[in-house]
Scaffold this motif. Structure first.
Motif, PDB file in Angstrom:
ATOM      1  N   UNK A 141     -13.181  -4.122   9.168  1.00  0.00           N
ATOM      2  CA  UNK A 141     -12.910  -3.315   7.976  1.00  0.00           C
ATOM      3  C   UNK A 141     -11.454  -3.467   7.532  1.00  0.00           C
ATOM      4  N   UNK A 142     -10.544  -3.526   8.495  1.00  0.00           N
ATOM      5  CA  UNK A 142      -9.133  -3.701   8.160  1.00  0.00           C
ATOM      6  C   UNK A 142      -8.909  -5.028   7.440  1.00  0.00           C
ATOM      7  N   UNK A 143      -9.563  -6.079   7.889  1.00  0.00           N
ATOM      8  CA  UNK A 143      -9.432  -7.391   7.246  1.00  0.00           C
ATOM      9  C   UNK A 143      -9.972  -7.357   5.818  1.00  0.00           C
ATOM     10  N   UNK A 144     -11.099  -6.673   5.640  1.00  0.00           N
ATOM     11  CA  UNK A 144     -11.694  -6.577   4.296  1.00  0.00           C
ATOM     12  C   UNK A 144     -10.782  -5.775   3.370  1.00  0.00           C
ATOM     13  N   UNK A 145     -10.215  -4.683   3.869  1.00  0.00           N
ATOM     14  CA  UNK A 145      -9.307  -3.876   3.058  1.00  0.00           C
ATOM     15  C   UNK A 145      -8.081  -4.694   2.633  1.00  0.00           C
ATOM     16  N   UNK A 146      -7.567  -5.516   3.537  1.00  0.00           N
ATOM     17  CA  UNK A 146      -6.441  -6.394   3.193  1.00  0.00           C
ATOM     18  C   UNK A 146      -6.848  -7.407   2.133  1.00  0.00           C
ATOM     19  N   UNK A 158       1.220  -2.570  -0.177  1.00  0.00           N
ATOM     20  CA  UNK A 158       1.560  -1.341   0.542  1.00  0.00           C
ATOM     21  C   UNK A 158       0.504  -1.080   1.606  1.00  0.00           C
ATOM     22  N   UNK A 159       0.959  -0.902   2.858  1.00  0.00           N
ATOM     23  CA  UNK A 159       0.052  -0.698   3.984  1.00  0.00           C
ATOM     24  C   UNK A 159       0.383   0.631   4.650  1.00  0.00           C
ATOM     25  N   UNK A 160      -0.556   1.559   4.591  1.00  0.00           N
ATOM     26  CA  UNK A 160      -0.321   2.908   5.126  1.00  0.00           C
ATOM     27  C   UNK A 160      -0.954   3.045   6.508  1.00  0.00           C
ATOM     28  N   UNK A 161      -0.129   3.021   7.555  1.00  0.00           N
ATOM     29  CA  UNK A 161      -0.606   3.136   8.934  1.00  0.00           C
ATOM     30  C   UNK A 161      -1.835   2.250   9.159  1.00  0.00           C
ATOM     31  N   UNK A 162      -1.737   0.951   8.875  1.00  0.00           N
ATOM     32  CA  UNK A 162      -2.934   0.107   8.889  1.00  0.00           C
ATOM     33  C   UNK A 162      -3.568  -0.088  10.262  1.00  0.00           C
ATOM     34  N   UNK A 166      -7.180   1.952  15.104  1.00  0.00           N
ATOM     35  CA  UNK A 166      -7.744   0.897  15.933  1.00  0.00           C
ATOM     36  C   UNK A 166      -7.392   1.091  17.404  1.00  0.00           C
ATOM     37  N   UNK A 167      -8.228   0.572  18.291  1.00  0.00           N
ATOM     38  CA  UNK A 167      -7.908   0.620  19.721  1.00  0.00           C
ATOM     39  C   UNK A 167      -6.769  -0.356  20.011  1.00  0.00           C
ATOM     40  N   UNK A 168      -6.156  -0.243  21.194  1.00  0.00           N
ATOM     41  CA  UNK A 168      -4.942  -1.001  21.495  1.00  0.00           C
ATOM     42  C   UNK A 168      -5.167  -2.509  21.426  1.00  0.00           C
ATOM     43  N   UNK A 169      -6.321  -2.984  21.895  1.00  0.00           N
ATOM     44  CA  UNK A 169      -6.585  -4.426  21.858  1.00  0.00           C
ATOM     45  C   UNK A 169      -6.720  -4.923  20.426  1.00  0.00           C
ATOM     46  N   UNK A 171      -5.471  -3.436  17.758  1.00  0.00           N
ATOM     47  CA  UNK A 171      -4.164  -3.304  17.104  1.00  0.00           C
ATOM     48  C   UNK A 171      -3.329  -4.559  17.304  1.00  0.00           C
ATOM     49  N   UNK A 172      -3.303  -5.038  18.544  1.00  0.00           N
ATOM     50  CA  UNK A 172      -2.523  -6.247  18.836  1.00  0.00           C
ATOM     51  C   UNK A 172      -3.104  -7.444  18.088  1.00  0.00           C
ATOM     52  N   UNK A 173      -4.416  -7.520  18.030  1.00  0.00           N
ATOM     53  CA  UNK A 173      -5.099  -8.606  17.321  1.00  0.00           C
ATOM     54  C   UNK A 173      -4.749  -8.580  15.827  1.00  0.00           C
ATOM     55  N   UNK A 174      -4.769  -7.393  15.220  1.00  0.00           N
ATOM     56  CA  UNK A 174      -4.480  -7.281  13.787  1.00  0.00           C
ATOM     57  C   UNK A 174      -2.994  -7.527  13.509  1.00  0.00           C
ATOM     58  N   UNK A 175      -2.108  -7.128  14.435  1.00  0.00           N
ATOM     59  CA  UNK A 175      -0.678  -7.448  14.260  1.00  0.00           C
ATOM     60  C   UNK A 175      -0.476  -8.962  14.148  1.00  0.00           C
ATOM     61  N   UNK A 176      -1.132  -9.703  15.043  1.00  0.00           N
ATOM     62  CA  UNK A 176      -1.027 -11.163  15.004  1.00  0.00           C
ATOM     63  C   UNK A 176      -1.661 -11.707  13.727  1.00  0.00           C
TER      64      UNK A 176
END
Length: 353
Positions: A141-146, A158-162, A166-169, A171-176
């Motif tokens: 869903x985060x990828x689609x929103x982007x 503008x990204x509000x607490x994107x 998400x769970x920690x794993x 979160x790290x994946x989306x940061x990358x």
């Protein structure tokens, strides 16, 4: 106004429900990934919504590419906005969600189809286009929103607490993922977060916001290692914060009494002060060896616990100190609760407020 500044915010103020921002000034450079970091309730979301045009300010001005957009309607600003809950349309497919902004702007079906196809491939979500939103994971869903925000080729994203939902794993994946798509597509973004690790990992520069005010702006390393005050130090991971009194000085080197323990710091301050030391700035040795670090304290390990990616030591060294070490360092030194150790840290690593 700086020629390289894409967004300029001047003396912006707004009160809205329980939130407010006061006299905020920002310059965001073209192509920059700018992070606004602060605790819940700091006014970060309100700031983004003012920039997006969802709310209008009580005072101040917003300039986008040199044009005053303070009271311009949101749809005329060419700004992409990803809210905390993503605001995806559950009754639409992924394809239609991404296409929504283009359709509203009057693009032809052929243009929309081509744009969605190209962008979804670029973002690695072309396999999701015919899926319903309800079938997607949080990361998807985060990828689609982007993708939906980027489809209109915004001047500013503008990204509000994107990553907060998400769970920690993931979160790290989306940061990358954010770093990768920034390299491949290129965009200017303002990203708000309460997580200083996220801010340090993603931001070219960052602003620290508390109670509606910007307290410090700089590169992540500068803000995290050289905070301007105790509030920022505490928020960015300085676990060792104490009150003390400057009792002696030689040039810009001060001797500070902290609960009977002498701490040396590089500062011109006098009288009552607050000192702060990052836990990862402290070196642990088993003997009182001579080294360049000005501060050397003897202590006893009280507790050892996991604080990924570090191991955390609670040490009684006259004052209670927290130290972060790698797991390998703990094992190599055979550290255990009750063991006597020595703690060394540089005078330049002691922040004084």
């Amino acid at each position: 106004m700086s020629a390289e500044s894409l967004l300029i915010v001047r003396s912006l103020s707004k009160s809205w429900k329980e939130f407010r921002i006061k006299d905020v000034n920002l310059d965001v450079r073209r192509g920059e990934y700018f992070v606004v970091m602060g605790p819940t309730g700091a006014g970060k979301t309100l700031l983004l919504q003012l920039i997006a045009g969802i709310h209008y300010p009580d005072a101040g001005r917003i300039f986008l590419e040199g044009v005053d957009v303070t009271y311009l309607a949101p749809e005329k600003r060419s700004i992409g906005y990803v809210p905390q809950n993503y605001a995806l349309f559950p009754h639409m497919s992924v394809r239609d969600n991404i296409a929504y902004g283009l359709r509203v702007r009057g693009y032809s079906k052929a243009e929309i189809d081509a744009a969605v196809r190209e962008l979804s491939k670029e973002l690695g979500i072309d396999n999701l286009l015919d899926r319903k939103i309800s079938t997607l994971s949080g990361g998807e869903q985060q990828r689609v929103a982007l993708a939906r925000a980027l489809a209109i080729k915004p001047r500013l994203l503008l990204l509000d607490e994107p990553l907060s939902a998400l769970d920690s794993e993931t979160r790290e994946e989306i940061r990358e993922y954010l770093k990768e798509i920034r390299k491949s597509i290129g965009f200017t973004a303002i990203h708000v977060t309460h997580d200083f690790i996220e801010a340090a990992d993603l931001g070219d520069r960052m602003a620290v916001m508390f109670s509606g005010e910007i307290l410090q702006i700089g590169e992540p390393s500068e803000v995290i290692n050289r905070p301007r005050n105790k509030l920022i130090a505490s928020f960015t991971g300085f676990k060792n914060i104490f009150k003390g009194v400057v009792t002696n000085r030689i040039g810009n080197l001060a001797e500070i009494d902290v609960e009977g323990t002498k701490i040396y710091a590089v500062t011109e301050r006098t009288g009552e002060v607050t000192v702060a030391i990052r836990p990862e700035s402290i070196i642990v040795t088993l003997e009182s060896i001579k080294m360049s670090a000005r501060n050397l304290l003897e202590g006893m390990i009280q507790e050892i616990s996991e604080t990924p990616p570090f191991v955390s030591l609670k040490v009684d060294a006259g004052i209670p100190l927290t130290v972060y070490l790698t797991r390998n360092a703990v094992e190599d030194l055979n550290l255990k609760s009750g063991k006597k150790i020595y703690l060394a840290f540089k005078a330049s690593d002691v922040m004084v407020f």
